[in-house]
Design a protein around this motif. Structure first.
Motif, PDB file in Angstrom:
ATOM      1  N   LEU A   1       0.546  -0.831   0.181  1.00 23.17           N
ATOM      2  CA  LEU A   1       0.270  -0.420  -0.093  1.00 23.17           C
ATOM      3  C   LEU A   1       0.348   1.566   0.073  1.00 23.17           C
ATOM      4  N   GLY A   2       2.204   0.773  -0.014  1.00 23.17           N
ATOM      5  CA  GLY A   2       2.936   1.901   0.241  1.00 23.17           C
ATOM      6  C   GLY A   2       3.255   2.946   1.088  1.00 23.17           C
ATOM      7  N   GLN A   3       2.734   4.161   1.085  1.00 21.11           N
ATOM      8  CA  GLN A   3       2.696   5.018   1.945  1.00 21.11           C
ATOM      9  C   GLN A   3       0.882   5.379   1.882  1.00 21.11           C
ATOM     10  N   ASN A   4       0.173   5.072   1.430  1.00 24.04           N
ATOM     11  CA  ASN A   4      -1.293   5.763   0.935  1.00 24.04           C
ATOM     12  C   ASN A   4      -2.115   5.524   2.179  1.00 24.04           C
ATOM     13  N   PHE A   5      -1.480   4.336   2.443  1.00 20.55           N
ATOM     14  CA  PHE A   5      -2.731   4.219   3.476  1.00 20.55           C
ATOM     15  C   PHE A   5      -2.362   4.857   4.706  1.00 20.55           C
ATOM     16  N   ALA A   6      -0.873   4.975   5.351  1.00 24.91           N
ATOM     17  CA  ALA A   6      -0.638   5.381   6.076  1.00 24.91           C
ATOM     18  C   ALA A   6      -0.909   6.358   6.643  1.00 24.91           C
ATOM     19  N   ARG A   7      -0.476   7.199   5.398  1.00 21.94           N
ATOM     20  CA  ARG A   7      -1.010   8.967   5.689  1.00 21.94           C
ATOM     21  C   ARG A   7      -2.525   9.560   6.146  1.00 21.94           C
ATOM     22  N   ALA A   8      -3.402   7.866   5.146  1.00 21.61           N
ATOM     23  CA  ALA A   8      -4.783   8.542   5.200  1.00 21.61           C
ATOM     24  C   ALA A   8      -4.816   8.167   6.756  1.00 21.61           C
ATOM     25  N   PHE A   9      -4.511   7.212   7.665  1.00 18.26           N
ATOM     26  CA  PHE A   9      -4.643   6.939   8.912  1.00 18.26           C
ATOM     27  C   PHE A   9      -3.614   8.137   9.996  1.00 18.26           C
ATOM     28  N   ASN A  10      -2.817   7.921   9.506  1.00 11.29           N
ATOM     29  CA  ASN A  10      -1.660   8.777   9.914  1.00 11.29           C
ATOM     30  C   ASN A  10      -1.231   7.635  11.337  1.00 11.29           C
ATOM     31  N   ILE A  11      -0.631   6.941  10.406  1.00 14.10           N
ATOM     32  CA  ILE A  11       0.455   5.562  10.550  1.00 14.10           C
ATOM     33  C   ILE A  11       1.525   6.336  10.604  1.00 14.10           C
TER      34      ILE A  11
END
Ligand SMILES: [Zn+2]
Ligand SMILES: [Zn+2]
Lengths: 469, 469
Positions: free
Chosen positions: A232-242
Motif C-alpha cells: 500500500l506504499g505510504q497511502n494508507f499510513a497517510r490516510a490514517f496517520n500511521i
C-alpha cells in the motif's frame, strides 16, 4: 458410480457445483438473501484451511487480533448524511438499544479502516515496527447475485495488515506472505497449482501500489482468484496517520501491506478437484483421511474396525468409524464418495474371516482387497501418492488449457477454453479494455522468468488472461 | 515490583481490572459504544481457550458449523411491525444494497433460532439423531453499561445445540458437556476452582427445564458465571418443529440441549489470578510459557538465548525470544510481569560467562540463578508446580470466603465478603426475592453430596448465594 448422483460436469458445470454442495452437505442458502449456512462437512474443511494458513501466518511472525464487527459510519463514508449515501455493498444498522441510533453504524465489509485507526495509536516509535497483525472474522458485503462460497453477502476470511519502516521491508513482507503462506498452502496442502503474478492497474485494489495475486484454473477452464497481497506504499499510513519517530529522530509515515483469503477457497477446492461422483479432498487438507466402514455386523467385526481406526490414528492419520449398519451400505458408500474422503476401508464378516479388508481410493479410483495387517501402511502410502496425483492432474489441465498467443483475437478465443498468455507489450491498457467486452480479464502479469514485474509496464511481462469467477 | 504500575486491587478492584487490561495490552474500547478491540496479547489467550475447549467439544462427538450473522426479523420477534418493536438488546440492519430493506434483518444475539430452523430440516429419522452441533462466532447484544470482556455489545463465544431421541439422553449429554468440557477445562487448564450447580427457576434461561452452571469466585469475592448448559426438554423442538420418525414408526419431537461460554472467561482469568503486578496466566493456558530475554548483547549471548528457546521448544514448551535490547530492561521486565508470562529467563554476558541464567517465576514469585544446562528441566518442573499452586491459591480463597449460614440476614452479610451457603429449604423462592433487594442472587443449587438437584425444590439442596458480575 452406477447411478447418476450429480448433474455431470460436462452437461452443466454451474449446476454440478450446486449439486455437489447440496449432496455432500457442505452448505445451504441462509434465510437472508445471499447468506450461507456452512454445514459440518463444509466447516470441517474451513477449519483445516484455517489451521494450515494460521500456522504459516504465525510462522511469519504475525499476531492475531480481533476488531469490532460494527464500525462508525465515519469510518466508511466520511460525508454520507443519510444511509442511502453509503456504498450499496454495506449493511447499515440504524436501530439498537430499542431506539434509533444517533449515528448509524456499519457492519464491517473489511476491517481495514478500523485497523488503520488503531495502528495509528499503537505505532509511535521505530521500536513499534514492524507491526504485524492478522484477523480471522466474518465480513458482510451485500451481494445481489450470490453463489455459495464464491460470492456471499457474508463470508469468513482472514485479513492481514502490517506496517513497516521502509518500502523495501513492506514489499518483501507482502511477497513473503504471498509465497510462504498462500502459495505454499495452495501447492502443498490444497494440491492446486497456481499462476502467480502482479495485477494490472485496472485490476488492482484501489489503495494499493502493487497487488500480487494467485490464480487457479477450475475444471471448466475459468480462473479463480485465490488470494491477494497488497503493497500500500505510504497511502494508507497517510490516510490514517500511521507515523513513527525514526531512530534518526524524524517523524516518518510507515509503509503498509494487507493480504487476504476467504471461504472462496472452498469453492476453489470443489471446482479444482471435484468430479462427477462428488468432492475429492486433497489428503493433507482432508478432515477425515480414512473412513472405516462396517459393512455388516458379525463376530469380531466391530473390534477389528475399531482396531483399524486406532491403528490409522497411531499412524498419524485422521480416521473415523462408520458403523451405521441400519442404513443401506450403497447409500453410505455414495455418501463417502460425495464427501470426497480420500480412503475408505470396507469391513464385513467375510473380509474379516480372510484377514482382509477392502480398500477403496477416492482420488484416483480403484478398489482392492488388502491384508488387515498392511492396511495402515498402505493407507499412509496412498495418501502421499494421492496428493501428488491430484496436483499433477490439475497441473496437466492448467498446462493443456493455457495457450500462448500473440494477439487479442486469439486471446479471446483461447479464453473460451482456459487461459491465454500474451505479451503485455502487445496487449496494453487499451487491449485490456477491449478484452472486457468479451468478459475476459487480465488475471495477472508475470515475467518469463517467473518473477513478479515491479512496474506496471514491464516490457518483459506476459499477461495471463481468461474468464474468471 | 518497586514502582507502582497498577492501581492496587485493595484500593479499587474495578480500577485495577481496567488498568491491567490496558497495561497488559489485552484490549481497548472500540469506537462504537460497548465494543472492544482484542489486542494480540488478549487474543492469544482467547485462541488458547478456544483450542482447549474445541478439542474437548470434538471429543464429545460434536461437530462445528457456521450459521449466518444476519437473521430475518421473523426469527426474533414474530410480531414486531416496526424496528422499535424489537428487544432493546438487538442491533437492526434496515439498509443494505444501497436502499431500505423490505424487511429489516437482525444481527444475531445468539444463533439459537436459526439453528433450530435448520435442525428441523436436517432431522427426519431417528437415524439423524443425535445431532450434535457447535458454533464459534461473534454475537451482538446492545450493552448500555459495557465492561471489557464481562459485558460488551459484541462478544466472541461458542454455542452448542444438540438434539436427542430421549429425555435421558439429552440430560446426560448436557451434563457430560458441563463436566467434561467446561469443568475439566476450568480446573485443569484455567486453574480456576468452580462451584457447580443447578440454576433456580428465577435464574434459569427462559426456555430451559434445567440449567447447569459453573460459578467462580473472583479476587474481590464476587461470583462470575463461567458457562451454562441447558436442558430444553421438548420446548425448543416443539417451537421449531424438530421431529423425527422413531424406529417404532412414530413421529416424535426431539429433546434438545444448548450450552455456551464466551470471552467473559478472559475476564474471569484476569480477576481470578491477576495481582498488583499484572496478569498471571496459568501455564497450561499460557500462549508463551517462557520468555527468554537478552539483557544485554555480548559474545555468544544471542546464540545461547536462541539455543535456550530451542531447548524449551523441544521440551514441549511455548518459548519466545525477547531481544529488544534497545528498550530499557526494566521496562521489558515490567511488561513481562504485566502480561503474566509464567517464566522468564534473563541472560546477559555475565550470566553466560558463568554458564548461568536468571530464572524468574511470575506465578509464585522468586528469582534464582540456575545452570543453563538445567534450565529446560527446571522450567518444565516449575510449570507443573505453578498450575497447581495457582489452583490451590484460588481454592483456598474460595473456601475461606464461603460461609455456611442458616438464615437470610447472615447470607446477605456473608455475601459482602464472598459466597454464602444456605439450605434452599430455609431460603426458598420468597427468600430469593428478598436477597435481590441487597443485589445478592442465588448462583446455584447443589446437593450436599455434590450432585446436581434434579428438581427445583430438592429438600437436600444448598443454595450458594453471593454478589455477581
Ligand atoms: Zn425507527
Ligand atoms: Zn433510508
Amino acid at each position: 458410480m452406477a447411478t447418476r448422483v450429480l448433474t455431470p460436469q460436462s452437461e452443466d458445470f454451474p449446476r454440478w457445483y450446486q449439486d455437489v454442495i447440496a449432496r455432500a452437505e457442505l452448505a445451504e442458502n441462509g434465510p437472508v438473501r445471499g447468506t450461507m449456512v456452512i454445514r459440518p462437512a463444509g466447516y470441517a474443511i474451513w477449519e483445516r484451511i484455517q489451521a494450515e494458513l494460521d500456522a504459516r501466518i504465525k510462522e511469519a511472525g504475525v499476531e492475531n487480533a480481533y476488531f469490532p464487527l460494527l464500525l462508525p459510519q465515519s469510518y466508511l463514508s466520511r460525508e454520507a448524511e443519510h444511509v442511502e449515501g453509503f456504498s450499496p455493498e454495506l449493511a447499515v444498522v440504524t436501530h439498537a438499544g430499542g431506539k434509533e441510533l444517533e449515528e448509524p453504524v456499519v457492519v464491517r465489509p473489511t476491517s481495514e479502516t478500523i485497523i488503520g485507526e488503531y495502528m495509528s495509536k499503537w505505532v509511535n516509535s521505530y521500536r513499534d515496527l514492524p507491526l504485524l497483525l492478522n484477523q480471522w472474522s466474518n465480513v458482510v458485503r451485500w451481494e445481489l447475485r450470490p453463489r455459495v462460497f464464491l460470492r456471499t453477502s457474508e463470508f469468513l476470511w482472514q485479513e492481514g495488515h502490517t506496517a513497516h519502516r521502509t518500502q523495501q521491508e513492506a514489499a518483501a513482507f507482502a511477497e513473503k506472505i504471498h509465497r510462504e503462506v498462500y502459495e505454499d498452502f495452495m501447492v502443498n496442502v490444497l494440491a492446486v497449482p497456481v499462476v502467480r503474478g502482479r495485477k494490472t492497474k485496472a485490476e488492482r485494489f484501489a489503495g494499493a501500489v502493487n497487488t500480487l495475486t494467485l490464480e487457479a484454473m477450475m475444471r471448466d477452464g475459468k480462473a479463480l482468484q485465490m488470494a491477494t497481497s497488497h503493497e500500500l506504499g505510504q497511502n494508507f499510513a497517510r490516510a490514517f496517520n500511521i507515523s513513527y519517530l525514526s531512530d534518526a529522530g524524524q517523524q516518518e509515515h510507515a509503509w503498509t501491506t494487507s493480504w487476504g483469503s476467504s471461504t472462496r477457497m472452498i469453492g476453489a477446492l470443489i471446482m479444482s478437484h471435484g468430479d462427477d461422483d462428488g468432492l475429492r479432498i486433497p489428503p493433507r487438507l482432508a478432515p477425515v483421511h480414512a473412513l472405516v466402514m462396517i459393512v455388516k455386523e458379525g463376530e469380531g467385526v466391530r473390534e477389528a474396525a475399531e482396531a483399524l481406526v486406532e491403528g490409522l490414528r497411531r499412524g498419524g492419520m485422521r480416521a473415523k468409524l462408520d458403523d451405521r449398519v441400519d442404513t443401506a451400505f450403497g447409500r453410505r458408500a455414495v455418501d463417502a464418495e460425495l464427501k470426497g474422503i480420500p480412503l475408505r476401508f470396507e469391513l464385513g464378516p467375510r473380509d474379516l474371516a480372510d484377514g482382509k479388508v477392502t480398500m477403496v481410493r477416492r482420488i484416483m479410483g480403484g478398489k482392492a482387497e488388502v491384508s488387515l495387517d498392511q492396511a495402515v501402511e498402505l493407507a499412509a502410502e496412498a495418501l502421499i501418492v494421492d496428493h501428488q496425483a491430484l496436483y499433477d492432474e490439475a497441473e496437466v489441465r492448467l498446462d493443456l488449457r493455457t495457450e500462448d498467443v500473440e494477439n487479442l483475437e486469439d486471446a479471446v478465443a483461447a479464453s473460451q477454453n482456459g487461459l491465454a498468455r500474451i505479451p503485455w507489450a502487445k496487449l496494453g491498457v487499451e487491449g485490456e479494455k477491449q478484452l472486457a467486452q468479451s468478459s475476459v480479464t487480465v488475471r495477472c502479469l508475470i515475467r518469463e522468468d517467473g518473477e513478479f514485474p515491479t512496474t506496471d509496464d514491464d516490457p518483459d511481462a506476459i499477461a495471463v488472461v481468461g474468464r474468471a469467477y
